[in-house]
Design a protein around this motif. Structure first.
Motif, PDB file in Angstrom:
ATOM      1  N   GLU A  62      44.839  40.976  35.669  1.00 37.12           N
ATOM      2  CA  GLU A  62      43.873  41.682  35.578  1.00 37.12           C
ATOM      3  C   GLU A  62      42.930  40.952  34.595  1.00 37.12           C
ATOM      4  O   GLU A  62      43.030  39.968  33.792  1.00 37.12           O
ATOM      5  CB  GLU A  62      44.128  43.108  34.931  1.00 37.12           C
ATOM      6  N   PRO A  89      37.258  44.997  37.934  1.00 38.22           N
ATOM      7  CA  PRO A  89      37.840  44.936  39.253  1.00 38.22           C
ATOM      8  C   PRO A  89      37.515  43.920  40.237  1.00 38.22           C
ATOM      9  O   PRO A  89      36.010  43.725  40.061  1.00 38.22           O
ATOM     10  CB  PRO A  89      37.621  46.617  39.718  1.00 38.22           C
ATOM     11  N   ASN A  93      40.904  43.707  45.639  1.00 39.56           N
ATOM     12  CA  ASN A  93      42.127  44.028  44.442  1.00 39.56           C
ATOM     13  C   ASN A  93      42.643  42.628  44.006  1.00 39.56           C
ATOM     14  O   ASN A  93      43.904  42.534  43.559  1.00 39.56           O
ATOM     15  CB  ASN A  93      43.222  45.003  44.665  1.00 39.56           C
TER      16      ASN A  93
END
Length: 343
Positions: A62, A89, A93
């Protein structure tokens, strides 16, 4: 007594005008301070700093960002400033392997070898269509035709190393200095291209990693050698020349003969970690960005740099064995493992 366990702590320090240190405020910090990035149970895979923004990559891939965002360089769909780390984001993804922050743009390398860019494109530093002036949404750099293993963002230029070892550069951030230094000779294409352009002189080497400053570039090879090119105004290239248009090898004797395992670059300073874990810094020191004592005036120039102690690599012993290091414009971040005992 329980065996020692390792705790990883994030520290940030230096310039903080836009909250790029992630400390919840905008006050400069002379000494390293602990930062809560909101996910204490997660290790960080990588950390990065830019002109006025910073980024973290968690172990799960992330991307967390904070700081200046006026050109959309945080890639979160808006241009509001953020003083604590927040999630960014990505399309599809995708998870992140590496991130590099420029002055007002960000380059992102995904785990599958693709490159995305967001922020300002005024100098072609995103490597995408010149019609895009800036974007708060990450765009793919499609002209890099093969998988990428390393990226770097400078002030207004960027670099990438492909899986086959090719070194590419784009963005016109070095063009004005190159024209002045090389006149009347022409400026090499890699210094003026707005799309990824192969850097000459590295084809016989196995390149592994790139780093970039405000007007210089650095490449680390598989054999632990550093190649540097661009501006040497503040001694960051350890050369007698004011500008190096093509890659030039750093003399290993400046690092006590050791090979380099990692290299990081601020706008006008460099940090190298050697095979033994030692940390060396050199270049400009006007904001304490070298992490050691040195001249604090701003007189360092091509004329005076040869006599300045900051122009030669020197060890910062308190950072020995650091697991992660990153340079912003004139601030740094480092993760150092410390043993803890319980029971």
């Amino acid at each position: 007594m329980d065996p020692p366990r390792t705790k990883y702590v994030l520290y940030t320090w230096g310039a903080n005008s836009f909250g790029q240190l992630g400390q919840g405020h905008a006050e400069d910090q002379v000494e390293p301070q602990h930062v809560d990035y909101g996910q204490p149970s997660r290790k960080l895979r990588a950390i990065a700093g830019g002109g006025g923004h910073s980024a973290l990559i968690t172990e799960s891939g992330e991307l967390l960002v904070c700081g200046q965002n006026h050109k959309g360089q945080l890639g979160i769909g808006h241009v509001l400033e953020i003083v604590t780390f927040q999630l960014c984001p990505l399309p599809g993804n995708k998870t992140v392997q590496q991130v590099s922050c420029g002055w007002d743009f960000t380059i992102i390398l995904t785990d599958d070898g693709q490159v995305l860019a967001c922020g300002s494109n005024a100098f072609g530093q995103l490597g995408v269509s010149p019609q895009i002036k800036h974007t708060a949404e990450p765009h793919f750099v499609k002209s890099l035709g093969e998988s990428v293993i390393s990226i770097a963002a400078g002030l207004r230029h960027a670099l990438a190393v492909t899986g086959s070892g090719g070194v590419y550069q784009w963005g016109t951030g070095l063009s004005s200095q190159a024209k002045r230094a090389l006149n009347p000779q022409p400026v090499p294409a890699h210094l003026i291209s707005q799309e990824p352009c192969l850097v000459p002189g590295m084809d016989q080497l196995t390149s592994q990693k790139v780093a970039a400053g405000s007007a210089h570039s650095v490449c680390l090879t598989a054999t632990g050698d550093l190649f540097l090119w661009g501006s040497n105004k503040h001694g960051q290239l350890c050369s007698k020349e004011s500008f190096l248009p093509l890659p030039s090898a750093l003399d290993r004797s400046l690092l006590n003969g050791e090979s380099v395992s990692a290299v990081y670059s601020g706008w006008t300073h460099l940090i190298a970690q050697t095979e033994s874990g030692r940390i060396f810094t050199w270049g400009r020191a006007n904001y304490g960005q070298l992490g050691r004592q040195g001249p604090t005036d701003d007189a360092t120039s091509v004329d005076s740099v040869s006599s300045s102690e900051t122009s030669l690599p020197s060890e910062v012993k308190t950072l020995y064995g650091a697991t992660q290091i990153a340079c912003g414009s004139e601030h740094n971040l480092a993760i150092v493992a410390a043993e803890m005992r319980t029971g």
